[in-house]
Enzyme design. Sequence first.
Site, mmCIF file in Angstrom:
data_model
loop_
_atom_site.group_PDB
_atom_site.id
_atom_site.type_symbol
_atom_site.label_atom_id
_atom_site.label_comp_id
_atom_site.label_asym_id
_atom_site.label_seq_id
_atom_site.Cartn_x
_atom_site.Cartn_y
_atom_site.Cartn_z
ATOM 1 N N ASN A 10 0.871 -1.171 0.000
ATOM 2 C CA ASN A 10 0.000 0.000 0.000
ATOM 3 C C ASN A 10 0.912 1.225 0.000
ATOM 4 O O ASN A 10 1.469 1.589 1.026
ATOM 5 C CB ASN A 10 -0.896 -0.017 1.249
ATOM 6 C CG ASN A 10 -1.738 1.243 1.374
ATOM 7 O OD1 ASN A 10 -1.783 2.068 0.449
ATOM 8 N ND2 ASN A 10 -2.412 1.403 2.506
ATOM 9 N N LYS A 12 0.164 4.259 -0.334
ATOM 10 C CA LYS A 12 -0.482 5.468 0.215
ATOM 11 C C LYS A 12 -0.220 6.661 -0.720
ATOM 12 O O LYS A 12 -0.125 6.461 -1.932
ATOM 13 C CB LYS A 12 -0.013 5.699 1.652
ATOM 14 C CG LYS A 12 -0.200 4.435 2.508
ATOM 15 C CD LYS A 12 -0.005 4.626 3.980
ATOM 16 C CE LYS A 12 -0.235 3.308 4.698
ATOM 17 N NZ LYS A 12 -0.135 3.407 6.141
ATOM 18 N N HIS A 96 -9.503 1.265 4.878
ATOM 19 C CA HIS A 96 -8.233 1.493 5.575
ATOM 20 C C HIS A 96 -8.466 2.462 6.742
ATOM 21 O O HIS A 96 -9.274 3.386 6.631
ATOM 22 C CB HIS A 96 -7.187 2.060 4.601
ATOM 23 C CG HIS A 96 -5.814 2.023 5.196
ATOM 24 N ND1 HIS A 96 -5.385 2.959 6.099
ATOM 25 C CD2 HIS A 96 -4.794 1.134 5.048
ATOM 26 C CE1 HIS A 96 -4.150 2.640 6.476
ATOM 27 N NE2 HIS A 96 -3.765 1.542 5.850
ATOM 28 N N GLU A 98 -6.876 4.882 7.772
ATOM 29 C CA GLU A 98 -6.661 6.300 7.445
ATOM 30 C C GLU A 98 -7.904 6.889 6.776
ATOM 31 O O GLU A 98 -8.239 8.059 6.975
ATOM 32 C CB GLU A 98 -5.408 6.452 6.565
ATOM 33 C CG GLU A 98 -4.137 6.197 7.386
ATOM 34 C CD GLU A 98 -2.978 5.588 6.633
ATOM 35 O OE1 GLU A 98 -2.979 5.599 5.392
ATOM 36 O OE2 GLU A 98 -2.055 5.082 7.304
ATOM 37 N N GLU A 168 -5.119 -4.688 10.667
ATOM 38 C CA GLU A 168 -4.099 -3.667 10.858
ATOM 39 C C GLU A 168 -4.363 -2.917 12.165
ATOM 40 O O GLU A 168 -5.175 -1.977 12.185
ATOM 41 C CB GLU A 168 -4.133 -2.665 9.697
ATOM 42 C CG GLU A 168 -3.907 -3.292 8.345
ATOM 43 C CD GLU A 168 -3.359 -2.285 7.331
ATOM 44 O OE1 GLU A 168 -2.317 -2.556 6.754
ATOM 45 O OE2 GLU A 168 -3.976 -1.219 7.156
ATOM 46 N N GLY A 174 2.732 2.571 10.727
ATOM 47 C CA GLY A 174 3.688 3.663 10.548
ATOM 48 C C GLY A 174 4.418 4.070 11.818
ATOM 49 O O GLY A 174 5.080 5.102 11.863
ATOM 50 N N SER A 214 3.693 -1.927 10.323
ATOM 51 C CA SER A 214 5.146 -1.978 10.511
ATOM 52 C C SER A 214 5.746 -3.347 10.185
ATOM 53 O O SER A 214 6.702 -3.779 10.828
ATOM 54 C CB SER A 214 5.523 -1.549 11.936
ATOM 55 O OG SER A 214 5.123 -0.203 12.155
HETATM 56 P P1 13P Z 1 3.147 0.557 7.671
HETATM 57 O O1 13P Z 1 3.674 -0.733 7.074
HETATM 58 O O2 13P Z 1 3.865 1.759 7.190
HETATM 59 O O3 13P Z 1 3.038 0.475 9.159
HETATM 60 O O4 13P Z 1 1.642 0.727 7.116
HETATM 61 C C1 13P Z 1 0.761 -0.322 7.200
HETATM 62 C C2 13P Z 1 -0.462 0.011 6.430
HETATM 63 O O5 13P Z 1 -1.196 0.916 6.793
HETATM 64 C C3 13P Z 1 -0.732 -0.747 5.205
HETATM 65 O O6 13P Z 1 -2.012 -0.518 4.737
#
Ligand code: 13P
Length: 254
Positions: A10, A12, A96, A98, A168, A174, A214
């Site tokens: 992903n 982003k 997601h 976010e 997640e 992150g 992560s």
């Molecule tokens: P990270 O791997 O940067 O923690 O992000 C995970 C994520 O949100 C994948 O959709």
Amino acid sequence: MSRKFLIAGNWKMNKTASEAVDLIDEIKSSVGGQTAVQVCVCPSFTSLAKTSELVEQSEVLLGAQDMNASPSGAFTGEVSAEMLRDLYVSFVILGHSERRQYYGETNQIVNQKILAAIDNNLKPIYCIGETLEERENGRTLDVVRNQVREGLENFPSKSIENLVLAYEPIWAIGTGKTATDEMAQEVHCDIRKVLSEMFGDAASSSIRILYGGSMKPENAEGLLSQADVDGGLIGGASLTARSFVGIIEAAQKV
Ligand code: 13P
């Protein structure tokens, strides 16, 4: 029931279209021909047209990061399932955290998107997970169960092979803090139980549940060795070929 690992990147809101082309070229040259692990990259909408041509001659699949539930119409700035299909997109990340946090997406809104994706032969990667506060208050399983039940309401059983979930934990996204292997397994196993109540044992044991938060080459093997962890949804570590391919190689070893 054997479930093929899916490692999905992903990206982003990162990478211009030409940067996306470079990264996919690198990924393709390392793992573009292997079939042991399914690999998917999810660039931003602006890169899909260019990358669609690139992945065509490889085993790498293309995913999008969101879509609108409506087929067409006056929805400024939005993208429909048909538009994604037209670019040979296979997967679409939906719900997601976010999008839930910054754009107010509820389980009900995400549910409409999941049903529209399925109707258009796109494979939803449905994201669920708890906040730090919810975990600290012992509410993780309740929150996740509710997300599974509401997000997958009216999901047609005949399309179950196209469904992917991604657990997640929000506090792990992150932040560099990963769920331990055992924490991930506990939640994944519980998700599978809910899926079994909803769709039956056979269907539930065929659905892939990815871990995200992560994940990197150093911790991938431990997480992917858990019985109910069927791949990864990778953010930061999917932005360089070296770390993304490192995770795919870890999956090949498990
Ligand atoms: P990270 O791997 O940067 O923690 O992000 C995970 C994520 O949100 C994948 O959709």
